[in-house]
Design an enzyme around this catalytic site. Structure first.
Site, PDB file in Angstrom:
ATOM      1  N   HIS A 161     -18.055  29.166  -4.402  1.00  0.00           N
ATOM      2  CA  HIS A 161     -18.073  29.717  -5.627  1.00  0.00           C
ATOM      3  C   HIS A 161     -17.491  29.326  -6.919  1.00  0.00           C
ATOM      4  CE1 HIS A 161     -18.869  33.577  -3.080  1.00  0.00           C
ATOM      5  NE2 HIS A 161     -18.344  32.735  -2.204  1.00  0.00           N
TER       6      HIS A 161
ATOM      7  N   GLU B 237      -9.651   3.969  -3.662  1.00  0.00           N
ATOM      8  CA  GLU B 237      -8.735   2.651  -3.868  1.00  0.00           C
ATOM      9  C   GLU B 237      -8.932   1.576  -2.944  1.00  0.00           C
ATOM     10  OE1 GLU B 237      -4.171   2.683  -2.885  1.00  0.00           O
ATOM     11  OE2 GLU B 237      -4.293   3.496  -5.155  1.00  0.00           O
TER      12      GLU B 237
ATOM     13  N   LYS C 103       0.483   0.422 -14.792  1.00  0.00           N
ATOM     14  CA  LYS C 103       1.871   0.314 -14.582  1.00  0.00           C
ATOM     15  C   LYS C 103       2.647  -0.698 -15.673  1.00  0.00           C
ATOM     16  CE  LYS C 103       1.552   0.649  -9.492  1.00  0.00           C
ATOM     17  NZ  LYS C 103       1.887   0.022  -8.344  1.00  0.00           N
TER      18      LYS C 103
ATOM     19  N   GLY D  99      -0.561   0.852   1.920  1.00  0.00           N
ATOM     20  CA  GLY D  99      -0.031   2.546   1.521  1.00  0.00           C
ATOM     21  C   GLY D  99      -1.226   3.606   2.103  1.00  0.00           C
ATOM     22  N   ARG D 100      -2.578   3.315   1.795  1.00  0.00           N
ATOM     23  CA  ARG D 100      -3.153   4.351   2.106  1.00  0.00           C
ATOM     24  C   ARG D 100      -3.824   4.698   3.548  1.00  0.00           C
ATOM     25  NH1 ARG D 100      -4.974   0.472  -1.112  1.00  0.00           N
ATOM     26  NH2 ARG D 100      -6.828  -0.729  -0.592  1.00  0.00           N
TER      27      ARG D 100
ATOM     28  N   LYS E  52       6.390   2.157   0.359  1.00  0.00           N
ATOM     29  CA  LYS E  52       6.291   0.939   1.153  1.00  0.00           C
ATOM     30  C   LYS E  52       6.965  -0.229   0.333  1.00  0.00           C
ATOM     31  CE  LYS E  52       2.791  -2.384   2.311  1.00  0.00           C
ATOM     32  NZ  LYS E  52       1.537  -2.852   2.195  1.00  0.00           N
TER      33      LYS E  52
ATOM     34  N   GLU F 166       7.705   5.993 -10.152  1.00  0.00           N
ATOM     35  CA  GLU F 166       7.782   7.441  -9.850  1.00  0.00           C
ATOM     36  C   GLU F 166       8.514   7.797  -8.628  1.00  0.00           C
ATOM     37  OE1 GLU F 166       4.943   5.710 -10.080  1.00  0.00           O
ATOM     38  OE2 GLU F 166       3.497   6.636 -11.352  1.00  0.00           O
TER      39      GLU F 166
HETATM   40  O1  F6P Z   1      -0.073   2.186  -7.154  1.00  0.00           O
HETATM   41  C1  F6P Z   1      -0.784   2.440  -6.200  1.00  0.00           C
HETATM   42  C2  F6P Z   1      -0.210   2.312  -4.838  1.00  0.00           C
HETATM   43  O2  F6P Z   1       0.467   1.037  -4.747  1.00  0.00           O
HETATM   44  C3  F6P Z   1      -0.864   2.900  -3.785  1.00  0.00           C
HETATM   45  O3  F6P Z   1      -1.430   1.857  -2.892  1.00  0.00           O
HETATM   46  C4  F6P Z   1       0.327   3.287  -2.897  1.00  0.00           C
HETATM   47  O4  F6P Z   1      -0.083   4.178  -1.747  1.00  0.00           O
HETATM   48  C5  F6P Z   1       1.184   3.931  -3.830  1.00  0.00           C
HETATM   49  O5  F6P Z   1       1.178   3.151  -4.922  1.00  0.00           O
HETATM   50  C6  F6P Z   1       2.749   4.097  -3.396  1.00  0.00           C
HETATM   51  O6  F6P Z   1       3.345   3.011  -3.273  1.00  0.00           O
HETATM   52  P1  F6P Z   1       4.678   2.766  -2.587  1.00  0.00           P
HETATM   53  O7  F6P Z   1       4.456   3.413  -1.197  1.00  0.00           O
HETATM   54  O8  F6P Z   1       5.005   1.337  -2.403  1.00  0.00           O
HETATM   55  O9  F6P Z   1       5.705   3.671  -3.438  1.00  0.00           O
END
Ligand code: F6P
Length: 522
Positions: A382, A351, A491, A265-266, A208, A214
């Site tokens: 199990h 979240e 972060k 994002g979620r 987003k 990452e």
């Molecule tokens: O760090 C949490 C977050 O902001 C989530 O809310 C989001 O889904 C995820 O990181 C990834 O964010 P992005 O889509 O901006 O890379």
């Protein structure tokens, strides 16, 4: 839009009295014995989902009080505010309109449904982007030269499409492989790169913000690998799914599919973030996925509280968390394809509602999001179901079962269904055995969600149901379910520590981190 916090309503006090009088000692077995209509009263249909809530620890009087609580706290106007495009994400001053991503281009009933010019304009953009994204999906589907699609994204840019793609495996186009890389741990990307070839791979960089460290690290490494292998046609092999098209262009990606800051994002699987799913199940399948969710949106928006499934589930969540004091909910899908459904729900619920202050920033005197956890049901049986049946903590369980399987292997499905029914039954009924090792106290609550089949439309409805139930409990708790400041501190600190890992500088660090840093650099 201001709601009244749940604990400031008259119904809250009435619920407390009820809990003290009969809630704490409520016995669901006795409730069934004394009320022949219990199953009928506590079960209902919603789009694509039949729900049985009757094995939960509440009676009709308590549920009525919970409906009073919803009314008194202003849940209905808060819901209306979301559906009219108001900026209910108050800490980020954003509207919350993931539901708009599922809305058909022509308003179903009347133009009046599109409340504001802002919403109408955004709906136009949604459909322009959706058309472009689905055309691209169809093009990739028809392109025999692309055999592998690698989604690079994390959190909402990973969990939604991955969960849905696995869930809809039966609908996935044969001949294409899908990979998901989320972890910054290079082992994950390296393992995928070992399996794919640059000439036949499409990388989707899903973020987003297009700043998530990452994802950016994995995207840089994928691009470097692609170029090192002689790949040149970035436009054919890389596409970005993002609200930050400028950053994607600066990264060197010209193929972009956008979305908007009003999609959390979620909540973004319905947007361009759903592109891997659209490639996998096709434009028609993706439209059905959106259609199922839209049907649930309409149910949530229009059904009276007493017949409104997201409302009933959200109220039950509050009853369990704030009165019974249950701190977690176990999710048990009895369909192996729903293996990432619990992980998806973890982000959605925890979240969104894992907050300790109300919308005004005041500390809350009650608990909010429960811990969500689980695995496909038969595997859980199990492993940890022992604790669900005989442990010291009561954990409400939410089962999901599917009536019709998509395979014809004899015997399997009946065994699966027998297991899910038996587990719900065992939790509730228990078994008397002199109070010793073989004794099951019973009276352990569960909810049963039943789908006719697992299809794009039923999955869409199930996920939208979960989104709205999180809205309901978050609204009653008076929190902003749509920000996630809690992920920021880690972060910032990671950036600081990363520099120290190179330099070895431990100045000002706490003794534990300094000690670990020294060991890691040894
Ligand atoms: O760090 C949490 C977050 O902001 C989530 O809310 C989001 O889904 C995820 O990181 C990834 O964010 P992005 O889509 O901006 O890379």
């Amino acid at each position: 839009m201001k709601t009244t916090r749940c604990d400031r309503t008259p119904a809250w006090d009435a619920l407390q009295t009820t809990f003290n009088e009969r809630g704490r000692s409520f016995d669901v077995r006795a409730a069934f014995a004394s009320d022949p209509s219990r199953f009928a009263c506590f079960s209902q249909s919603a789009p694509h989902v039949f729900a049985d809530l009757s094995k939960n620890l509440l009676d009709q009087g308590t549920e009525q009080l919970l409906f009073d609580l919803a009314r008194q706290s202003g849940l209905e106007s808060h819901r209306e505010a979301m559906f009219s495009g108001a900026a209910i994400n108050t800490t980020e001053l954003r509207a919350v309109m993931h539901w708009l991503l599922r809305k058909p281009p022509v308003p179903l009933v009347s133009e009046a449904q599109v409340a504001t010019e802002f919403v109408a304009n955004e709906l136009t953009k949604v459909h322009t982007t959706l058309a472009a994204m689905l055309a691209f999906a169809e093009q990739v589907r028809g392109d025999a030269g692309i055999t592998d699609v690698v989604n690079i994204g994390i959190g909402g840019s990973d969990l939604g499409p991955q969960m849905a793609l696995l869930a809809l495996d039966e609908f996935v186009l044969p001949g294409k492989r899908f990979h998901f890389v989320s972890n910054v741990d290079g082992h994950e990307l390296a393992a995928v790169l070992r399996k794919v070839k640059p000439a036949s791979t499409l990388f989707l960089i899903a973020s987003k913000t297009f700043t998530t460290i990452e994802t950016m690290t994995n995207a840089q490494s994928a691009k470097a690998w692609f170029e090192a292998q002689g790949g040149t046609d970035i436009a054919r092999h890389f596409a970005a799914l993002t609200t930050n098209v400028v950053a994607a262009n600066a990264f060197g990606i010209s193929s972009t599919f956008g979305f908007w800051d009003w999609v959390g994002g979620r909540y973004s699987v319905w947007s361009a973030i759903g592109l891997p799913l659209a490639i996998a199940i096709g434009a028609q399948g993706f439209k059905e996925f959106l259609g199922g969710a839209h049907a649930m949106d309409e149910h949530f928006r229009l059904a009276p509280l007493a017949q409104n499934l997201p409302v009933r589930l959200g109220l039950l969540d509050l009853w369990y968390r704030n009165f019974h004091g249950f701190t977690s909910r176990s999710v048990a899908p009895y369909h192996s394809a729903l293996k990432r459904y619990p992980a998806y729900l973890q982000q959605l619920e925890m979240e969104s509602n894992g907050k300790r202050v109300d919308a005004e920033g005041a500390a809350l005197p009650y608990g909010t999001a429960p811990v969500i956890w689980g695995e496909p049901g038969t595997n859980g049986q199990h492993a940890y179901f022992q604790m669900l049946h005989q442990g010291t903590d009561v954990v409400p369980v939410e089962f999901v079962a599917v009536k019709a399987p998509k395979h014809d292997l004899p015997g399997h499905h009946n065994l699966l269904l027998a297991n899910v029914l038996a587990q719900a039954q065992a939790l509730m009924l228990g078994k008397v055995d002199n109070g010793g090792h073989k004794h099951f106290a019973g009276n352990r609550p569960s909810t049963f969600l039943l789908l006719d089949e697992l299809s794009p439309s039923s999955l869409g409805a199930l996920i939208a149901l979960q989104e709205h139930r999180v809205f309901v409990s978050g609204s009653l708790w008076g929190i902003n379910s749509f920000d996630q400041w809690g992920v920021e501190l880690g972060k910032v600190l990671a950036k600081n520590v990363e520099a120290r890992l190179s330099s070895g500088d431990a100045t000002g660090l706490d003794a534990s981190t300094a000690g670990l840093l020294a060991r890691l650099r040894d």
